[in-house]
Design a protein around this motif. Sequence first.
Motif, PDB file in Angstrom:
ATOM      1  N   ASN B  58      40.590 -26.915 -29.835  1.00 55.56           N
ATOM      2  CA  ASN B  58      39.801 -26.073 -29.041  1.00 55.56           C
ATOM      3  C   ASN B  58      40.750 -24.776 -28.165  1.00 55.56           C
ATOM      4  O   ASN B  58      41.771 -24.751 -28.541  1.00 55.56           O
ATOM      5  CB  ASN B  58      39.509 -27.387 -27.346  1.00 55.56           C
ATOM      6  CG  ASN B  58      40.519 -27.814 -27.136  1.00 55.56           C
ATOM      7  OD1 ASN B  58      42.334 -27.183 -27.356  1.00 55.56           O
ATOM      8  ND2 ASN B  58      40.654 -29.095 -26.906  1.00 55.56           N
ATOM      9  N   GLU B  59      40.632 -24.348 -27.105  1.00 57.00           N
ATOM     10  CA  GLU B  59      41.294 -23.160 -26.466  1.00 57.00           C
ATOM     11  C   GLU B  59      42.698 -23.691 -26.233  1.00 57.00           C
ATOM     12  O   GLU B  59      44.067 -23.017 -26.508  1.00 57.00           O
ATOM     13  CB  GLU B  59      40.399 -22.743 -26.106  1.00 57.00           C
ATOM     14  CG  GLU B  59      39.352 -21.937 -26.352  1.00 57.00           C
ATOM     15  CD  GLU B  59      38.140 -22.727 -26.673  1.00 57.00           C
ATOM     16  OE1 GLU B  59      38.298 -23.784 -25.684  1.00 57.00           O
ATOM     17  OE2 GLU B  59      36.993 -22.286 -26.416  1.00 57.00           O
ATOM     18  N   LYS B  60      42.984 -25.032 -25.573  1.00 59.36           N
ATOM     19  CA  LYS B  60      44.379 -25.206 -24.934  1.00 59.36           C
ATOM     20  C   LYS B  60      45.161 -25.642 -26.065  1.00 59.36           C
ATOM     21  O   LYS B  60      45.996 -25.187 -26.663  1.00 59.36           O
ATOM     22  CB  LYS B  60      44.041 -26.375 -24.320  1.00 59.36           C
ATOM     23  CG  LYS B  60      45.223 -26.804 -23.600  1.00 59.36           C
ATOM     24  CD  LYS B  60      45.115 -28.585 -23.883  1.00 59.36           C
ATOM     25  CE  LYS B  60      46.886 -29.088 -22.842  1.00 59.36           C
ATOM     26  NZ  LYS B  60      48.244 -27.877 -23.500  1.00 59.36           N
ATOM     27  N   VAL B  61      44.498 -26.770 -27.393  1.00 58.86           N
ATOM     28  CA  VAL B  61      45.351 -26.170 -28.471  1.00 58.86           C
ATOM     29  C   VAL B  61      45.625 -24.773 -29.482  1.00 58.86           C
ATOM     30  O   VAL B  61      46.275 -24.804 -29.562  1.00 58.86           O
ATOM     31  CB  VAL B  61      44.253 -27.613 -29.612  1.00 58.86           C
ATOM     32  CG1 VAL B  61      45.097 -27.647 -31.296  1.00 58.86           C
ATOM     33  CG2 VAL B  61      43.690 -28.713 -29.181  1.00 58.86           C
ATOM     34  N   ALA B  62      44.799 -24.052 -29.221  1.00 58.31           N
ATOM     35  CA  ALA B  62      45.189 -22.649 -29.945  1.00 58.31           C
ATOM     36  C   ALA B  62      45.744 -22.130 -28.918  1.00 58.31           C
ATOM     37  O   ALA B  62      47.187 -21.250 -30.147  1.00 58.31           O
ATOM     38  CB  ALA B  62      43.863 -22.155 -29.752  1.00 58.31           C
ATOM     39  N   VAL B  63      46.066 -21.938 -27.451  1.00 58.30           N
ATOM     40  CA  VAL B  63      47.313 -21.469 -26.837  1.00 58.30           C
ATOM     41  C   VAL B  63      48.739 -22.325 -27.598  1.00 58.30           C
ATOM     42  O   VAL B  63      49.020 -21.630 -26.881  1.00 58.30           O
ATOM     43  CB  VAL B  63      46.894 -21.465 -25.502  1.00 58.30           C
ATOM     44  CG1 VAL B  63      48.204 -20.911 -24.866  1.00 58.30           C
ATOM     45  CG2 VAL B  63      45.860 -20.513 -25.239  1.00 58.30           C
ATOM     46  N   ASP B  64      48.660 -23.706 -26.895  1.00 61.40           N
ATOM     47  CA  ASP B  64      49.562 -23.976 -27.376  1.00 61.40           C
ATOM     48  C   ASP B  64      50.332 -23.546 -28.439  1.00 61.40           C
ATOM     49  O   ASP B  64      51.745 -24.022 -29.403  1.00 61.40           O
ATOM     50  CB  ASP B  64      49.691 -25.556 -27.419  1.00 61.40           C
ATOM     51  CG  ASP B  64      49.152 -26.084 -26.113  1.00 61.40           C
ATOM     52  OD1 ASP B  64      49.561 -25.429 -25.577  1.00 61.40           O
ATOM     53  OD2 ASP B  64      48.707 -27.344 -25.825  1.00 61.40           O
ATOM     54  N   VAL B  65      49.251 -24.188 -29.806  1.00 58.48           N
ATOM     55  CA  VAL B  65      49.776 -23.658 -31.115  1.00 58.48           C
ATOM     56  C   VAL B  65      50.518 -22.248 -31.303  1.00 58.48           C
ATOM     57  O   VAL B  65      51.569 -22.739 -31.925  1.00 58.48           O
ATOM     58  CB  VAL B  65      48.317 -23.695 -32.211  1.00 58.48           C
ATOM     59  CG1 VAL B  65      49.278 -22.444 -33.330  1.00 58.48           C
ATOM     60  CG2 VAL B  65      48.016 -24.849 -32.842  1.00 58.48           C
ATOM     61  N   ALA B  66      50.240 -21.434 -30.558  1.00 56.79           N
ATOM     62  CA  ALA B  66      50.847 -19.374 -30.184  1.00 56.79           C
ATOM     63  C   ALA B  66      52.105 -19.877 -29.707  1.00 56.79           C
ATOM     64  O   ALA B  66      52.917 -18.992 -30.169  1.00 56.79           O
ATOM     65  CB  ALA B  66      48.958 -19.143 -29.909  1.00 56.79           C
ATOM     66  N   ILE B  67      51.829 -21.042 -28.491  1.00 48.06           N
ATOM     67  CA  ILE B  67      52.876 -20.213 -28.208  1.00 48.06           C
ATOM     68  C   ILE B  67      54.352 -21.269 -28.381  1.00 48.06           C
ATOM     69  O   ILE B  67      55.613 -20.871 -29.004  1.00 48.06           O
ATOM     70  CB  ILE B  67      53.111 -21.700 -26.525  1.00 48.06           C
ATOM     71  CG1 ILE B  67      52.301 -20.911 -25.634  1.00 48.06           C
ATOM     72  CG2 ILE B  67      54.393 -21.484 -25.877  1.00 48.06           C
ATOM     73  CD1 ILE B  67      51.824 -21.646 -24.411  1.00 48.06           C
ATOM     74  N   GLY B  68      53.834 -22.111 -29.673  1.00 45.19           N
ATOM     75  CA  GLY B  68      55.056 -22.971 -30.582  1.00 45.19           C
ATOM     76  C   GLY B  68      55.769 -21.630 -32.376  1.00 45.19           C
ATOM     77  O   GLY B  68      57.119 -21.694 -32.097  1.00 45.19           O
ATOM     78  N   ALA B  69      54.723 -21.169 -31.997  1.00 42.35           N
ATOM     79  CA  ALA B  69      54.702 -19.750 -33.014  1.00 42.35           C
ATOM     80  C   ALA B  69      55.226 -18.939 -32.387  1.00 42.35           C
ATOM     81  O   ALA B  69      56.460 -19.002 -32.397  1.00 42.35           O
ATOM     82  CB  ALA B  69      53.752 -19.227 -33.457  1.00 42.35           C
ATOM     83  N   ALA B  76      53.045 -14.299 -32.141  1.00 43.67           N
ATOM     84  CA  ALA B  76      51.846 -14.722 -32.063  1.00 43.67           C
ATOM     85  C   ALA B  76      50.326 -14.760 -31.230  1.00 43.67           C
ATOM     86  O   ALA B  76      50.462 -13.734 -30.448  1.00 43.67           O
ATOM     87  CB  ALA B  76      51.864 -16.683 -31.651  1.00 43.67           C
ATOM     88  N   LEU B  77      49.310 -14.763 -31.672  1.00 45.71           N
ATOM     89  CA  LEU B  77      47.517 -14.584 -31.125  1.00 45.71           C
ATOM     90  C   LEU B  77      46.784 -15.357 -30.564  1.00 45.71           C
ATOM     91  O   LEU B  77      47.189 -16.322 -31.867  1.00 45.71           O
ATOM     92  CB  LEU B  77      47.526 -13.579 -31.775  1.00 45.71           C
ATOM     93  CG  LEU B  77      45.715 -12.863 -31.487  1.00 45.71           C
ATOM     94  CD1 LEU B  77      46.425 -11.879 -30.330  1.00 45.71           C
ATOM     95  CD2 LEU B  77      45.056 -12.482 -32.617  1.00 45.71           C
ATOM     96  N   ALA B  91      48.765 -24.397 -21.003  1.00 47.20           N
ATOM     97  CA  ALA B  91      48.748 -24.240 -21.698  1.00 47.20           C
ATOM     98  C   ALA B  91      49.180 -22.347 -21.146  1.00 47.20           C
ATOM     99  O   ALA B  91      51.221 -22.006 -20.547  1.00 47.20           O
ATOM    100  CB  ALA B  91      48.233 -24.159 -23.204  1.00 47.20           C
ATOM    101  N   PHE B  92      48.581 -22.012 -20.890  1.00 41.98           N
ATOM    102  CA  PHE B  92      48.804 -20.295 -19.939  1.00 41.98           C
ATOM    103  C   PHE B  92      49.704 -20.232 -19.004  1.00 41.98           C
ATOM    104  O   PHE B  92      50.509 -19.562 -19.427  1.00 41.98           O
ATOM    105  CB  PHE B  92      46.969 -19.314 -19.686  1.00 41.98           C
ATOM    106  CG  PHE B  92      47.350 -18.148 -19.048  1.00 41.98           C
ATOM    107  CD1 PHE B  92      47.559 -17.140 -20.335  1.00 41.98           C
ATOM    108  CD2 PHE B  92      47.257 -18.074 -17.643  1.00 41.98           C
ATOM    109  CE1 PHE B  92      47.999 -16.075 -19.971  1.00 41.98           C
ATOM    110  CE2 PHE B  92      47.098 -16.359 -18.018  1.00 41.98           C
ATOM    111  CZ  PHE B  92      47.264 -15.822 -18.883  1.00 41.98           C
ATOM    112  N   MET B  93      49.414 -21.063 -18.597  1.00 43.52           N
ATOM    113  CA  MET B  93      50.465 -21.297 -17.150  1.00 43.52           C
ATOM    114  C   MET B  93      52.155 -21.480 -17.406  1.00 43.52           C
ATOM    115  O   MET B  93      52.486 -21.272 -17.578  1.00 43.52           O
ATOM    116  CB  MET B  93      50.038 -21.853 -16.129  1.00 43.52           C
ATOM    117  CG  MET B  93      48.729 -21.864 -15.163  1.00 43.52           C
ATOM    118  SD  MET B  93      48.395 -20.640 -14.828  1.00 43.52           S
ATOM    119  CE  MET B  93      49.035 -20.877 -12.718  1.00 43.52           C
TER     120      MET B  93
END
Lengths: 208, 611
Positions: B58-69, B76-77, B91-93
């Motif tokens: 999902n999108e929250k997972v996607a943003v967390d993944v990008a944050i980790g990278a 990361a995108l 995650a965005f916040m």
Amino acid sequence: MTNTLNFLLAGVGGQGTILASDVLVNVGLAAGYQAKQAEVHGMSQRGGSVTSFVRWGKTVYSPLVGAGEVDVYLAFEVAEALRNLGQLRRGALAVVNMQAIKPVTVTSGGQPYPDDDRLRAKIAEVTDQAVYVDGERIAAALGNARAANVVLLGALSALIERSGLAPELTPDDWLRVIAGRVPAKYVELNRQAFGAGREAVGEGQQLS
Amino acid sequence: MIESPNPVVRMLSGDEAVARGAWEAGVAVASAYPGTPSTEILEEFARFPNVYAEWATNEKVAVDVAIGAAYAGKRALATMKHVGLNVAADAFMYASMTGIEAGLVIVTADDPAMHSSQNEQDNRTFAKFARVPCLEPSDSQEAKDLTVAAFELSEQFDTPVLLRLTTRVCHSTSAVRLETGSWKLEESADDESPIPNPQSPIPKFPRNPAKYVMVPGNAIKRHPVIEARIRAVAEYAETCPFNRVEPGDRALGIITCGIAYQYAREVFPTASVLKLGMTWPLPERLIRDFAASVDRLIVIEELDPFIEEAVRLMGIPCEGKRIFPLVGEFDPRVVRESAINAGLLPGDLHVALTGVDVGQLPARPPVLCPGCPHRGAFYVLNKLKVLVNGDIGCYTLGLIAPLSAIHTCGCMGAGIAVAHGAAKAGSPEHHVAVIGDSTFFHTGIPALANVVYNQSPVITIIMDNRVTGMTGQQENPGSGHTLQGRPAPRIELEPLVRALGVKHVKTVPAYHVEEIEKTLREYLKLDEPAVLITEEECALLPSARKRWVPLEVLDNCNGCTLCFRIGCPAILKSDELDEKTGRPKALIDASLCTGCEVCAQVCPRDAIRFR
């Protein structure tokens, strides 16, 4: 070209309208114009309507064309041809494919589907610059009904040439773009389809 | 990607241009959940060499993944449709609070006019809310350029950056210049090129709890940091090259951004224009100077009065939504007619319509495809007249007549919990939640866990077609392979559902109408959670297409019309009438029929030949 040339393509998902508008925008670019294209295809895979705008010009800002400002109409299907007719300016060029794809609302829902006489009468109210092409039949005679979209592009190229709207363009400009957009084994079929589309509207001259 | 005859210019969609820009910027990791109109960004990006791209659950997972990278020191995108950012908001916040080690860009693809969405929220508000810069391209060239700029901005200011697109930018094609002779045209890895290899080893993951552990004691110290950061970005915005004045007639000044810029330029060719490529934070001095240079100031922006309100708060008089619509999408006509009505343009610029009356036309709604494995279950749900809480996917089309079997649908993963809430409120009916496999992985699992934990007799139907169908058959955890074509473990639904503690679980082939009906009738007698998994791959997948065999209607059809109730586009009313009843017999369009046999199963006279 003094101004911009505004195209509207209208059809049903699966008819090749998106390939046709890709060709059209790249023909514009190849002819030295600025060119833009906009389409809505969110639901088209599920049998919905597809419309796409293409614009050529010295300077093109908006990818969308406002209602009443369509100069050239490429309609792939009878009901869709009528559905978007109100967007044309009076006297617009039109290539209309005489294919009927009846939606479920007609085939099992009982809604009426427009007949060819109504189509021709309504289009005549808007423009006397329309040609009618049986793209499927012509393409099928060449061996593949799926090339109907290129038959229509052939007809469109002839109509634009006759109108003098884009005098810089030659049939070869179109063919080069088409050849670059289809698999190698279909290039010759599409060449023939393009030529057959031109013949269908009375432009039989030799293509180099 | 469309190859143009001229090698230095390519016609790219906005989505393709963002992918190209991300690759040029050296993005190492990209994660997304598919969503129109954003889906093509990751599909395109995944094809570049030396990149990692994935479909997240999902999108929250996607943003967390990008944050980790980005924490790990690689650009990361994460990309998503506008409502995806609601899912990813948490995650965005926090990413705004912590900042990053390497560039982090979140792409939101907003959908004015809701071409394929449940709302038309304007996500620029999220940028302001999170103290994050927002960039907005107006065409494909800018989509590429602003993507590259977003990564530089992200690293310069230690902040995530929101890149906001709209449908007309994502799905419009325009020319993008690529410089010849530079590494940017080389799509193969070249050790001599200046492009950093995105997959090179990383320095040690940072150990910096004061910055990256957001417990209250640390977070309270970070808040002033991010407030100071957004003020610093605002200062940068004053000279940002993507905020530019296009001088013209001083009588009218227009502040505009995104796709609305194109309409503004077209409709007001001689006006002065302040074109904002960065719409948050705003360049106050630039705006003030621009306002002072013109007699009348207007703002042309789609959806919310985001810039307009900010300009008013600066104490600068301007007009925006008083003239131009708040709702829906603009085009040149909307902008021109609004301006004429407000007296900004003379009435003789009005473009007359022909006014042709084309008469009644048949609706052409999107429908479940011929052979869709969702059709049989919806036929049964309609037959049983049960209340169905739906979800987001192809199966939302179960709403459309004659299936007419969806009664609520709000957002991804909502159906199961809505059904549970209604049951707990004492709804007198048995609630059935319908959800697809991809949506179940997205946000359905926590909702089903809640049904088990808090016990309600909700019946959940998981329609498992092994792909994310509506957005174009993207891979998901049940598909067995990844976005980049690598084999992946296939997460099986039945063991997963059993592990959650659901006692009544059954997997039925999705084309088996009788078995679906029998199972649902049993479940309707229960007072406990129950799950039915209908399983069959999407009929549009290449592997499914190989099995297509059209069926045929036999002579004993008497035109009873029962087969029309499954709403299949391949079944037509023929011109042939039944001699006794006078009703039209059914006809199967062999060019559309896949041979799924759902019609043959519902036919009471065995008048459709099985394959």
